[in-house]
Design an enzyme around this catalytic site. Structure first.
Site, PDB file in Angstrom:
ATOM      1  N   GLU A   1       0.826  -1.228   0.000  1.00 44.22           N
ATOM      2  CA  GLU A   1       0.000   0.000   0.000  1.00 44.22           C
ATOM      3  C   GLU A   1       0.853   1.268   0.000  1.00 44.22           C
ATOM      4  OE1 GLU A   1      -3.027  -0.238   3.073  1.00 44.22           O
ATOM      5  OE2 GLU A   1      -4.139  -1.720   1.931  1.00 44.22           O
TER       6      GLU A   1
ATOM      7  N   GLU B   1      -5.677  -8.205  -0.573  1.00 45.73           N
ATOM      8  CA  GLU B   1      -6.391  -7.912   0.679  1.00 45.73           C
ATOM      9  C   GLU B   1      -7.848  -7.665   0.321  1.00 45.73           C
ATOM     10  OE1 GLU B   1      -4.815  -5.110   3.514  1.00 45.73           O
ATOM     11  OE2 GLU B   1      -2.750  -5.605   2.954  1.00 45.73           O
TER      12      GLU B   1
HETATM   13  O1  AHR Z   1      -5.242  -5.954   6.812  1.00 45.72           O
HETATM   14  C1  AHR Z   1      -5.048  -4.869   7.670  1.00 45.72           C
HETATM   15  C2  AHR Z   1      -4.314  -3.704   7.015  1.00 45.72           C
HETATM   16  O2  AHR Z   1      -5.102  -3.187   5.989  1.00 45.72           O
HETATM   17  C3  AHR Z   1      -3.010  -4.039   6.332  1.00 45.72           C
HETATM   18  O3  AHR Z   1      -1.935  -4.020   7.189  1.00 45.72           O
HETATM   19  C4  AHR Z   1      -2.884  -2.939   5.327  1.00 45.72           C
HETATM   20  O4  AHR Z   1      -2.159  -3.336   4.198  1.00 45.72           O
HETATM   21  C5  AHR Z   1      -4.299  -2.542   5.022  1.00 45.72           C
HETATM   22  O5  AHR Z   1      -4.490  -1.187   5.080  1.00 45.72           O
END
Ligand code: AHR
Length: 503
Positions: free
Chosen positions: A173, A292
């Site tokens: 990210e 994610e």
């Molecule tokens: O999954 C939790 C968090 O969400 C992770 O660390 C990050 O990559 C995202 O913002």
């Protein structure tokens, strides 16, 4: 009562289903690792300190690839801290989650745990506060057989064979201002391209993931992907997508249609990647690692900035331990439908996360482990979705939403495995008031020999599984009828259903 009609036609193939679609994510965050998968004093702990009740649940869930060790955590992580004799490992302050990281569980321990659950390790390198050299060192440590300082160090640390890690995330990210080392798309693109090229010199067979946007609602979304891919197109294999959904302002109708947003997100990233492909006159196809995705009540998230006294940053605090309702699981199951529908371009995905933190599996220290509502759709899709995804040929009612306009009440996808002549169809009924008669037309396949229908539903859309009531919400067998070449089921409002048919 409404009606929806679905056609199962094995000639309408979208793409083979990559097993990596059923991946997950373990980050050093909250009680994901410590007091999650690892709790040496728990009655079920094995000789390595891992909870065997959790191992059994992870196996039942059917996760394939597991992304590690972060997440935001990775952007402040020094991998060297996590290897070697445990008693000599440094204790560090984790700036991402304002926690204390003891490094008791590191690379070797996590890989050992993965061997027990039967998963593939997908590793993230730190491109926030570190760069190509640290990434190369980690790669040498992990993948070189022997004969170099770092590979020999791994052998001394107890692993004679390389870890053989194929998939690597180039940071995490990096578009997010919250990220340690956050930078512009141009700066990140150059860094990712440089790191990817260097890593490929050591191991040309790697599969590398460049960071896409941390959400489709980021102000830089679209332009970020275009710029990053302009720099990295020739050196990476995937661009990542991240998306979390939650019910906002009591608007359940929009929340239930979250997969409409995921569909659009994927299709926009595909279009952007294909634009870069055209500009570069490349013959290579860029794939998506949706590494994610989940329902996450970020609006309820404890602001870690409030944990201020660095002398007492906690070890494994309770963070983001969302309790998932039936409605959450229906949305979650619909997100899986969206991933499957795009199996031609989404070839890897990681449900975020696995244990305790926005997770399908919950544990209590010294106590039980149980399945959240979201456990059920994941486990069933991972087990039943085999072979290829079929193009959904679907007609049915629609409804109006605040966030996405008019959306279908029923969303569905089917899979077909030619070898075993087995199909699976997954669908949601997003209506809050109407049951739906869903007709599955399988004339193009032939005579069905066995049919199983299971549904996830509850009269209370907000019912959840808790420590006190761990089995409140679960899959139930649903009646069906067969007539000629059709199977008919009546599914209740706010439900997620799986129909598996053998021919
Ligand atoms: O999954 C939790 C968090 O969400 C992770 O660390 C990050 O990559 C995202 O913002």
């Amino acid at each position: 009562m409404s009606d929806a009609h679905l056609v199962l036609d094995p000639r309408l193939i979208v793409a083979p289903i990559n097993r990596r679609l059923f991946g997950s994510f373990v980050e050093h965050l909250g009680r994901s690792v410590y007091n999650g998968i690892y709790e040496p004093t728990h009655p079920s702990a094995d000789a390595d300190g891992f909870r065997q009740d959790v191992i059994e649940l992870v196996k039942e869930l059917g996760v394939t690839t597991i992304r590690y060790p972060g997440g935001n955590f990775v952007s402040g992580f020094r991998w060297e801290d996590s290897v070697g004799p445990r008693e000599a490992r440094p204790v560090r302050l984790d700036l991402a989650w304002h926690s204390t990281e003891t490094n008791e569980v590191g690379l070797h321990e996590f890989a050992g745990w993965l061997d027990k659950v039967g998963g593939e390790l997908m590793m993230a390198v730190n491109l926030g506060t570190r760069g190509p050299l640290a990434a190369l060192d980690l790669l040498e440590y992990c993948n070189v057989h022997s004969g170099s300082t770092l590979s020999e160090q791994r052998r001394t640390n107890g692993r004679s064979e390389p870890f053989g890690i194929t998939m690597w995330c180039l940071g995490n990210e990096m578009d997010g201002p919250w990220q340690l080392g956050h930078r512009s798309a141009d700066d990140y693109g150059k860094l990712a391209a440089m790191t990817a090229a260097a890593m490929r010199q050591l191991d040309p067979g790697l599969e590398l993931v460049a960071c896409g946007s941390s959400s489709a609602s980021m102000p830089t979304f679209g332009d970020w992907e275009r710029t990053v891919l302009t720099h990295t197109y020739d050196t990476v294999d995937y661009i990542s997508c991240h998306a979390y959904y939650e019910e906002r302002d009591g608007d359940l109708g929009s929340f239930l249609a979250s997969a409409v947003n995921m569909d659009k997100f994927i299709e926009t990233v595909v279009a952007t990647a294909d634009f870069v492909k055209a500009v570069k006159k490349s013959s290579k196809t860029m794939y998506i690692s949706f590494d994610e995705w989940n329902v996450w009540y970020l609006s309820r998230f404890e602001n870690v900035d409030k944990i201020t006294d660095i002398a007492t940053w906690p070890r494994a605090p309770r963070l983001s331990e969302d309790v998932y309702s039936l409605a959450d699981a229906v949305v979650f199951g619909n997100l899986m439908i969206s991933l499957l529908k795009h199996a031609d371009r989404v070839t890897s995905a990681s449900m975020a996360q696995l244990v305790n933190v926005i997770a399908p599996i919950m544990t209590e220290p010294g106590g039980p482990a149980w399945k959240q509502t979201t456990f059920y759709p994941f486990a069933l899709v991972s087990r039943l979705a085999r072979g290829v995804t079929l193009l959904p040929v679907l007609s049915g009612p629609t409804y109006e939403t605040r966030d996405f306009g008019e959306v279908p009440e029923v969303d569905a996808v089917s899979t077909w495995d030619k070898e075993s002549r087995a199909s699976a169809t997954f669908f949601v009924n997003r209506s809050q008031t109407e049951s739906c008669t869903v007709t599955l037309d399988h004339a193009a396949v032939g005579q069905a020999t066995s049919v199983t229908v299971q549904t996830l539903t509850d009269s209370d859309f907000y019912a959840a599984n808790t420590r006190e009531e761990p089995h409140r919400v679960h899959m139930n067998a649903l009646e069906y009828s067969m007539e000629g070449d059709t199977i008919r089921v009546i599914v209740p409002p706010v439900s997620w259903t799986a129909v598996s048919v053998n021919f």
